[in-house]
Design a protein around this motif. Structure first.
Motif, PDB file in Angstrom:
ATOM      1  N   ASN A 254     -11.671   3.367  -2.800  1.00 14.54           N
ATOM      2  CA  ASN A 254     -10.768   2.656  -1.907  1.00 14.54           C
ATOM      3  C   ASN A 254     -10.684   3.398  -0.573  1.00 14.54           C
ATOM      4  O   ASN A 254     -10.046   4.451  -0.493  1.00 14.54           O
TER       5      ASN A 254
ATOM      6  N   THR B 250       0.827  -1.199   0.000  1.00 19.51           N
ATOM      7  CA  THR B 250       0.000   0.000   0.000  1.00 19.51           C
ATOM      8  C   THR B 250       0.863   1.252   0.000  1.00 19.51           C
ATOM      9  O   THR B 250       0.574   2.229  -0.693  1.00 19.51           O
TER      10      THR B 250
ATOM     11  N   THR C 242     -16.285   1.506  -7.765  1.00 19.34           N
ATOM     12  CA  THR C 242     -15.750   0.314  -7.097  1.00 19.34           C
ATOM     13  C   THR C 242     -16.390  -0.961  -7.637  1.00 19.34           C
ATOM     14  O   THR C 242     -15.736  -2.012  -7.689  1.00 19.34           O
TER      15      THR C 242
ATOM     16  N   ASN D  35      -6.605  -2.198  -0.460  1.00 15.29           N
ATOM     17  CA  ASN D  35      -7.927  -1.594  -0.594  1.00 15.29           C
ATOM     18  C   ASN D  35      -8.874  -2.338   0.345  1.00 15.29           C
ATOM     19  O   ASN D  35      -9.116  -3.529   0.163  1.00 15.29           O
TER      20      ASN D  35
ATOM     21  N   ARG E 267      -7.050   4.080   0.604  1.00 18.13           N
ATOM     22  CA  ARG E 267      -6.341   5.092  -0.157  1.00 18.13           C
ATOM     23  C   ARG E 267      -6.742   6.482   0.312  1.00 18.13           C
ATOM     24  O   ARG E 267      -5.937   7.420   0.248  1.00 18.13           O
TER      25      ARG E 267
END
Lengths: 308, 308, 308, 308
Positions: free
Chosen positions: C221, C38, C174, C89, C224
């Motif tokens: 996400n 990530t 998404t 995510n 994020r």
């Protein structure tokens, strides 16, 4: 890349003696594929220039032209890859002959079919963008000036470029092309992955456009440049297409021949000649094998030739 | 590419006689996949146009639309690739039928599901960009003029384009599409690498957008164009969507059918028909094998048919 | 994609009973990889936004941000792919749990590590572009207005976007992500080629940015968005980062959870549920095998389960 | 990536004792390949900058430079990949030595050849774009100011960047490079697909340019920066190339060394050290194999070492 991997064509000018009819058939087969490959590459390439020029920036930019020629080359390799090798470039065919990977007798077939393919592609793009071109330039087909459209079809040098600098430009551009093509097809080094050759060659051409294109439009290919230039001479732009840029037209015809051979030679001298011979290589591996299992990626470098 | 590699569907209109229930199940299975493939491609494609138009250039440019449709097609092929073949294009399905790679009885299923998919995608993009569209055009949904938004959904010709030039544009664009699709799936030539088919087809569509897109927005696909056009007629743009461009709407419906068959035929005539038959090929290789080991990449061209 | 191919993690919440120490070790191992994945994705992603914003267009454009996040995701998958699955995510991890591909007990580990990774990445980009940000905004860190810089780190909706339209935007974005991820990892359909998974997922994220990004910056996400938002709240932008856009912050946290499950379900209902069972499939192939050799690409669809 | 997969070179500084002549030959072989790799990468990279600068935006944009260096690196890896490993970067060679993947005795050979390659590439681009550069700047070769051209060859920091921030910028950029290179070559994780290494490394460099390039032009490579800088000092820009940016020149020489080792260490600590040992891994799989067939992608992680 191309012809290199393909056995049948190479044999022609050499050892085996096939029947005459087979030879003619084979030439037709190879010629048709080479012409169609070149046609496809050129329709996509010239189309992208036409779109950028006539669209005044609304339908793409310089990068679109790089993509058009790069991916166009990739599609061309898909079309003729395992039939003719899809050279689509007289400088590539010439270098292949010089390095013994294509029989000299096949060279005229390749060059002629490439020129036919690129000439027809120029005609196709002219028909397709006829309305757009006339709308853009008001029906006045010019080679230079603010509304010039001849550059859609053939390349012309930047105003600041001297003729000998332009020659150097085309030599270096084509040398980089052949140097990298040699690496992409060298199975004893790090070649393009199997099946990925078309896209690898396409990215190479895209890269040349991104890096070595602004001086004179990166023809780096006599077949790409001469066919469409002849077309424009006939279709309405007249003999000016041969006079422009101090008689530029012969530079992208001759310089790529010089550059192609230079680039391929550089790869040979710096890398290929120094590959360990398969036998040396094999023995080395067998030595190591006594201690530990040989890594897989070394073994695959072994060619099936007999070592004594 | 697609249907070509997939055995079950092709059988339908032909030899084997499956039970009626199995046939219905199979149609549902194939139809659902084809609808979802087309839906995914169209959501991504139309989304990229909506973003460029309503963002006034801050969220992408012409190249973004090429990427949106190109990668959208790639994702569509991933969605339905080995179920329906993911044609997502009535011109592709029609050509497949004509060349015996899809049973005619399946054609209406494919076309209907493609139209449903693209219609629903238009609806999705309309909902998603509803605020953006109304903010952009002030609530006045128009087909032409400076704030036109109908072009987000269906294609319209450039103002300078005559109707017959537009017809030619769509014929040539779709011919290039099918010509290259034939090459990408021709296992006896240089096809897309195994597993890389979706991205290869996606790059092809991107390329067509970069090269052959400025005249009329490269529909090259009846299913892509008609579904969203019907949606806009209902959703507020009215019957003008069918009248605009001298009644342009039927061109991207009919011309791709003509172009698809033309392109596939050109590949057949120039390349496919000239492939040596597997038996010829095998015998040739066996001859060579007496002298030296046959190169690996020739052997893999051999199909398992019996040669006598 | 990710966790799906990887056996060890999934087992946790389920049948086998490993020793407690092994479980802790395994969680550390998976957590570290997930955090680093990530982190890498976010450094590249946020870096590309910082560069475009502070460079005022001289160092990239909207497309650069799409490339930054797209290729950043690809590199993230290379970092943790076969260790943690590199979800990066929370919506992906949540969907994996719901569909039984990840034990629920692992969910907090994944989400926590993702948040730590993205928080640290925001800190890295803040340090790296500290001079550039202060030079750009004159030292005045704002969330909105002409020199706003909070958008470098977290997403904010376009001014015209209502909150429920923004929720829909995040659900659909998404959903498209998970729908395509399901296809890319479905070995009985046309999945990403073996080894090409990272770049396939990267291109998917690039595509979503090109097509579905202008409304609210395609967070799609929670991990994020939330990590960097908390960082900016602490680092000088203050609580306004949670108030802006009518309290937008919770939308990219909650909506992707809904969207992810929706998208994965759509793929299941339209495609996965209709795959012929391996046994059916095998029998079918055996039938055909009596007549001719079964095509290779059908055989590989067979899973090694026992058919009776 | 590179040297890691290649056995012969690593052996040098270590166990086996080859004859002296063989060692010299081997150094020549490796050195020539490394020099040519670096030359090719740099011709493409510098060419793309020259084109953007002298073309004033008509022949590409910032993204073109990212493509030029990214794909240039990919071609460089094709040129020397399996001979020298194609590091093309002193920071990569240094890290390889530190982690025992390259003998220290080879380090000077690598660095020297890289510098020669990048120096010659600068000379090539200078010749090639001589007319363009003089046309652009009116013959006045400057390091700063509106018509500065020194930035075509070496990197210079943005005016707002302090020296220690610049150092951090180069450390982080190179750390991200090595961190990802470690992952791309880690066969027990999700590495670049076999044959796809060159393009994977190229995309990584493109990504760094897109995300971490605006502060100081992402040298992240002493060999890339110092060779061309020396060339410009000689070719007419004078000693100012070493004085500019508060004596910036040493930052892209030293900081990447620090960054490279940092990045590679982070990958080791977060991921590589936690890989289950092959024996543990094998036993685990054998346990499972009693119940069900082990998934294929776990088996391939097994190295052929002996487990007791």
């Amino acid at each position: 890349m191309h012809a290199m991997e393909q056995g049948s064509v190479q044999e022609h000018g050499r050892s085996r003696k096939p029947s005459k009819i087979w030879v003619i058939n084979e030439r037709v087969r190879v010629g048709l594929a080479e012409a169609l490959s070149t046609y496809v590459m050129m329709v996509f390439g010239l189309g992208s220039v036409a779109q950028v020029v006539t669209g005044r920036g609304a339908f793409g930019e310089y990068l679109s032209v790089n993509l058009g020629f790069g991916l166009g080359v990739a599609m061309g390799v898909h079309i003729g890859g395992r039939v003719s090798g899809a050279h689509m470039n007289a400088a590539v065919s010439f270098s292949m002959c010089l390095f013994g990977r294509l029989g000299w007798r096949m060279l005229p077939v390749y060059i002629l079919c490439q020129l036919i393919g690129s000439f027809l592609a120029a005609g196709t793009i002219y028909s397709l963008y006829y309305d757009a071109i006339y709308h853009y330039c008001g029906g006045n087909l010019t080679v230079s000036g603010p509304k010039a459209t001849a550059g859609i079809f053939a390349t012309y040098p930047a105003p600041y470029l001297s003729l000998h600098a332009g020659f150097l430009d085309q030599v270096i551009g084509t040398a980089m092309l052949l140097l990298c093509l040699m690496a992409l097809s060298d199975q004893r080094n790090q070649p393009a992955p199997s099946g990925g050759e078309p896209i690898a060659v396409g990215l190479l051409v895209l890269l040349i456009g991104v890096s070595l294109g602004s001086n004179s439009g990166y023809a780096i290919n006599p077949s790409r440049d001469l066919g469409p230039r002849i077309f424009t001479a006939i279709a309405g732009w007249g003999p000016e297409v041969f006079r422009a840029g101090n008689g530029w037209w012969w530079v992208p015809v001759l310089a790529p021949m010089v550059g192609g051979v230079t680039g391929a030679s550089i790869y040979k001298v710096f890398v290929e000649l120094h590959h360990p011979s398969p036998c040396e290589h094999r023995r080395e591996i067998e030595d190591e094998a006594e201690e530990e299992a040989a890594p897989l990626d070394m073994q695959k470098n072994l060619s099936p030739e007999v070592c004594v």
